[in-house]
Design an enzyme around this catalytic site. Structure first.
Site, short mmCIF file in Angstrom:
data_model
loop_
_atom_site.label_atom_id
_atom_site.label_comp_id
_atom_site.label_asym_id
_atom_site.label_seq_id
_atom_site.Cartn_x
_atom_site.Cartn_y
_atom_site.Cartn_z
N SER A 296 0.85 -1.19 0.00
CA SER A 296 0.00 0.00 0.00
C SER A 296 0.88 1.23 0.00
CB SER A 296 -0.89 0.01 1.25
OG SER A 296 -1.54 1.25 1.42
N TYR B 83 -1.55 -0.79 10.49
CA TYR B 83 -1.63 -1.03 9.05
C TYR B 83 -0.43 -0.39 8.35
CZ TYR B 83 -3.53 -1.19 4.30
OH TYR B 83 -3.70 -1.43 2.96
#
Length: 259
Positions: free
Chosen positions: A144, A157
């Site tokens: 990501s 995350y």
């Protein structure tokens, strides 16, 4: 289309990016192990679409945070086809709205996100690496922009995706020349995962803000990400150690994804 005689193992392939990747690889002649954790019906639907495209498909439930499940997936693929040519680490989890709230996360939540996203990717590589070396195959990690830019849905995350990026670079060095290792780093993806995290209203507001702020003025669809993954799997023969930004130029503009 003639069968390529190749096999891809895709974690988190019941929905979203994983399902789109599986279907595209099926169209290129790959047989597939489709992994899921909880979405059995979605995984079976993904498998049915891949079979209709000509693939032999094995559906396997498993939690990548559990090493025994990772090893069982690899063994199932080898028992079925005798080889693994590509590993796509797509399984991932997060929590939303807690990136700047120091008290919003407990240790168990933090550790669970790291266990699935980072440890799970490592354990899948370890389970498959001998077969990948034998096939002179490849690994694609679904990371990501969070791991590259330090912004995202939550602190664990962000940390987990940063770990994936670092592991990608290390593995690309250590597994060469037998195995190519790359990662894709999407920005906002128009999938139900984001809707489930922030709700429909939050999703619509976040999407509008994101597309207004990035240079290309569009978010990624699951198919956009899948196309990049498939290129790294089935082409890109001289590409390894790349963290491919799929963010419509977000890293140029400095736009933060919605939280």
């Amino acid at each position: 289309m003639a069968k390529a005689g190749k096999v891809a193992l895709i974690t988190g392939a019941g929905t979203g990016v994983g399902a789109a990747t599986a279907l595209m690889l099926a169209g290129k002649g790959y047989d597939l192990l489709i992994n899921y954790s909880r979405s059995a019906n979605d995984a079976e639907a993904s498998a049915a679409a891949c079979r209709a495209a000509g693939a032999d498909v094995l559906v396997k439930q498993g939690d990548v945070a559990q090493d025994a499940d990772c090893r069982a997936m690899a063994q199932a693929a080898l028992e079925r086809w005798g080889r693994i040519d590509a590993l796509v680490n797509d399984a991932g989890v997060s929590v939303f709205g807690a990136a700047a709230d120091w008290d919003a996360l407990d240790a168990d939540t933090f550790q669970r996100i790291l266990a699935v996203n980072a440890l799970g990717s490592f354990q899948m590589v370890r389970a498959c690496v001998a077969a990948l070396k034998a096939a002179r195959g490849c690994i694609v990690n679904v990371s990501s922009v969070a791991g590259a830019l330090g912004v995202g849905s939550s602190m664990p995350y962000i940390a987990s995706k940063g770990a994936i990026n670092a592991m990608t670079l290390h593995l690309a060095r250590s597994l060469a020349p037998a195995v190519r290792v790359n990662a894709v780093c999407p920005g906002l993806i128009t999938s139900r995962w984001f809707v489930q995290g922030v709700g429909q209203q939050g999703y619509e507001a976040g999407l509008k803000a994101y597309e207004a702020g990035v240079p290309l003025q569009r978010a990624c669809s699951p198919e956009d990400v899948a196309e990049a993954i498939v290129w790294l799997v089935d082409g890109a023969r001289t590409v390894t150690g790349e963290l491919l930004m799929l963010d419509s130029g977000m890293h140029l503009a400095g736009v933060k994804p919605p939280r």
